[in-house]
Design an enzyme around this catalytic site. Structure first.
Site, PDB file in Angstrom:
ATOM      1  CG  ASP A 130      22.800   8.474  51.494  1.00  0.00           C
ATOM      2  OD1 ASP A 130      22.877   7.895  50.252  1.00  0.00           O
ATOM      3  OD2 ASP A 130      23.960   8.559  51.958  1.00  0.00           O
ATOM      4  CD  GLU A 171      27.187  10.949  51.979  1.00  0.00           C
ATOM      5  OE1 GLU A 171      27.701  10.364  52.836  1.00  0.00           O
ATOM      6  OE2 GLU A 171      27.435  10.666  50.674  1.00  0.00           O
ATOM      7  CD  GLU A 172      28.804   9.853  47.597  1.00  0.00           C
ATOM      8  OE1 GLU A 172      29.605   9.419  48.530  1.00  0.00           O
ATOM      9  OE2 GLU A 172      27.455   9.142  47.528  1.00  0.00           O
TER      10      GLU A 172
HETATM   11 ZN    ZN Z   1      24.926   8.325  49.623  1.00  0.00          ZN
END
Ligand code: ZN
Length: 454
Positions: free
Chosen positions: A351, A323-324
């Site tokens: 998140d 995701e990052e």
């Molecule tokens: Zn995150």
């Protein structure tokens, strides 16, 4: 008339009974999570034994192996991996930076932004142009910017009540600052950390280079460092800034989404996802971002099993990869869902940290949102009061194209950005109780989604 009243009465009573049965079940989720919850001890393992998990790192691979094993041990019906190629960026040796003001040299904390190129081996030193926006930078023009280091110093707006809003109002500097500066001939870009506090921790995060623009090195500076640089610049606009960083983008690496599943008893082909992202930034253990969300997601499935509740629909805990700095896992998950003709009714993402639950943001049609509204009284006793239109989550976002309704778990936002993407996002900053309340809250929503559909 009498008949109508009787019918209405019966409807009211059965509705009340259903609500009562649901409220009893929801209470059980909270009891189990708070009395026998496992998410906190799992998080301890993920953060302390596995540690940082940036995409492509050995930590990320360890996290894949361990969460797969964990879900197998929990006896989920099926545990499987999805291959995904991910960017592989490495920080290298720790960065060095200082402000050179005449003979005075003042060291400041910086950290290279994810995806940035390194400086030349000897570092880069140049005069500094401070700005708070891209229009301000463009107004200065290439004459003033060429050969300089652009210093972006727009803080997160402290008057925003929800800190994610303040983050959204400042993060363009981090994402596109280097590109905008390079267009005008700058040799580097230094970005004030996305942090509402004044402290000494640089906050890293992803950045992108535009096509056809020189790749210049870019780093985050701590908020105290940014304040100091700004103050010194006012006294001496001719001071210089030096920084050296050693990061590098390696070839893409093979990695995985990790998925655990409980098969639905009545509608196994309808899937409800609950997930977080398994990767984390490299400076810390990735506890709030997003070890918390991953462990909560696995806990949701465990809660169903522990209470002996057989879901009608198939429930999946998904540990998304990358995701990052790429979102490759989220994109791959949605692509495969489409290819395999899977019907994803809803997806819930955690998140935003393992903080006190406040509610859920919903991405769906007004009709779909309206179906959720009657559940509000069932969730209100647990502090889940903020339920309405809002963000879903980055990883589940690509599922929206196929009509999946997205739910973003919304915990209290006040402390998240104190830790986000820093060296202090470690196990110690997570509260066991808050983490467990979050897992129970997600289980309660998923239970209602499974019972009544959308
Ligand atoms: Zn995150």
């Amino acid at each position: 008339m009498k008949q109508t009243i009787t019918l209405l009465l019966i409807l009211c009573i059965s509705y009340a009974q259903a609500q009562n049965a649901d409220s009893v079940t929801i209470r059980k989720f909270y009891n189990e999570a708070l009395a026998n919850g496992k998410s906190y001890e799992w998080l301890r393992h993920l953060t302390k034994q596995v540690g940082p998990r940036l995409s492509g790192s050995t930590g990320a691979q360890k996290a894949v192996d361990w969460t797969k094993q964990l879900m197998e041990q929990e006896g989920f019906d099926r545990v499987f991996l999805q291959d995904v190629m991910v960017p592989h960026w490495v920080r290298g040796a720790k960065e060095v930076a200082y402000i050179q003001n005449g003979k005075q040299k003042t060291t400041v904390p910086i950290a290279a932004l994810g995806g940035s190129v390194a400086t030349a081996p000897k570092g880069v030193e140049a005069g500094v142009i401070e700005v708070t926006s891209f229009p301000e930078l463009r107004a200065l023009g290439a004459d003033k910017v060429k050969g300089k280091i652009v210093f972006y110093n727009r803080p997160m707006d402290p008057t925003k009540i929800n800190t994610f809003e303040a983050y959204g109002g400042a993060v363009d500097q981090r994402a596109n600052g280097a590109t905008e500066a390079a267009k005008l001939g700058a040799v580097g870009a230094i970005v004030r950390s996305m942090n509402p506090r004044h402290d000494d921790y640089p906050h890293v995060g992803g950045m992108r280079y535009g096509t056809g623009v020189p790749l210049i090195p870019t780093a985050a500076i701590s908020t105290n460092g940014a304040d100091l640089l700004s103050k010194m610049l006012k006294e001496n606009p001719n001071l210089t800034f030096y920084f050296k960083q050693n990061c590098e983008t390696l070839p893409d690496a093979k990695s995985y989404n990790v998925i655990g599943e409980i098969k639905g008893s009545e509608k196994p082909d309808e899937i409800i996802v609950v997930g977080g992202h398994l990767d984390s930034w490299d400076l810390a253990e990735g506890a709030q971002d997003d070890g918390a969300g991953c462990m909560q997601s696995i806990e949701v499935l465990r809660l169903f099993k522990a209470l002996g509740i057989k879901p009608k629909r198939t429930l999946r805990a998904v540990m998304f990869m990358n995701e990052e700095n790429g979102l490759r896992g989220g994109v791959q998950y949605a692509d495969l869902a489409k290819k395999n003709n899977e019907k994803h009714m809803a997806a819930v993402e955690s998140d935003a940290g393992g903080f006190t639950p406040r509610g859920f943001g919903i991405v769906g049609t007004p009709e779909q949102r309206a179906k959720v509204m009657p559940w509000k009284p069932l969730l209100a006793p647990y502090g889940l009061l903020e339920i309405g239109a809002g963000g879903g989550g980055a990883d589940i976002g690509p599922l929206a194209q196929s009509g999946t309704v997205l739910f973003g778990f919304r915990p209290d936002s006040q402390r998240y950005f104190d830790y986000h993407h820093t060296a202090v996002d470690n196990f110690e900053v997570v509260s066991q109780r808050e983490l467990e309340l979050g897992a129970a809250s997600m289980a309660a929503l998923i239970y209602l989604l499974d019972q009544y559909g959308l």
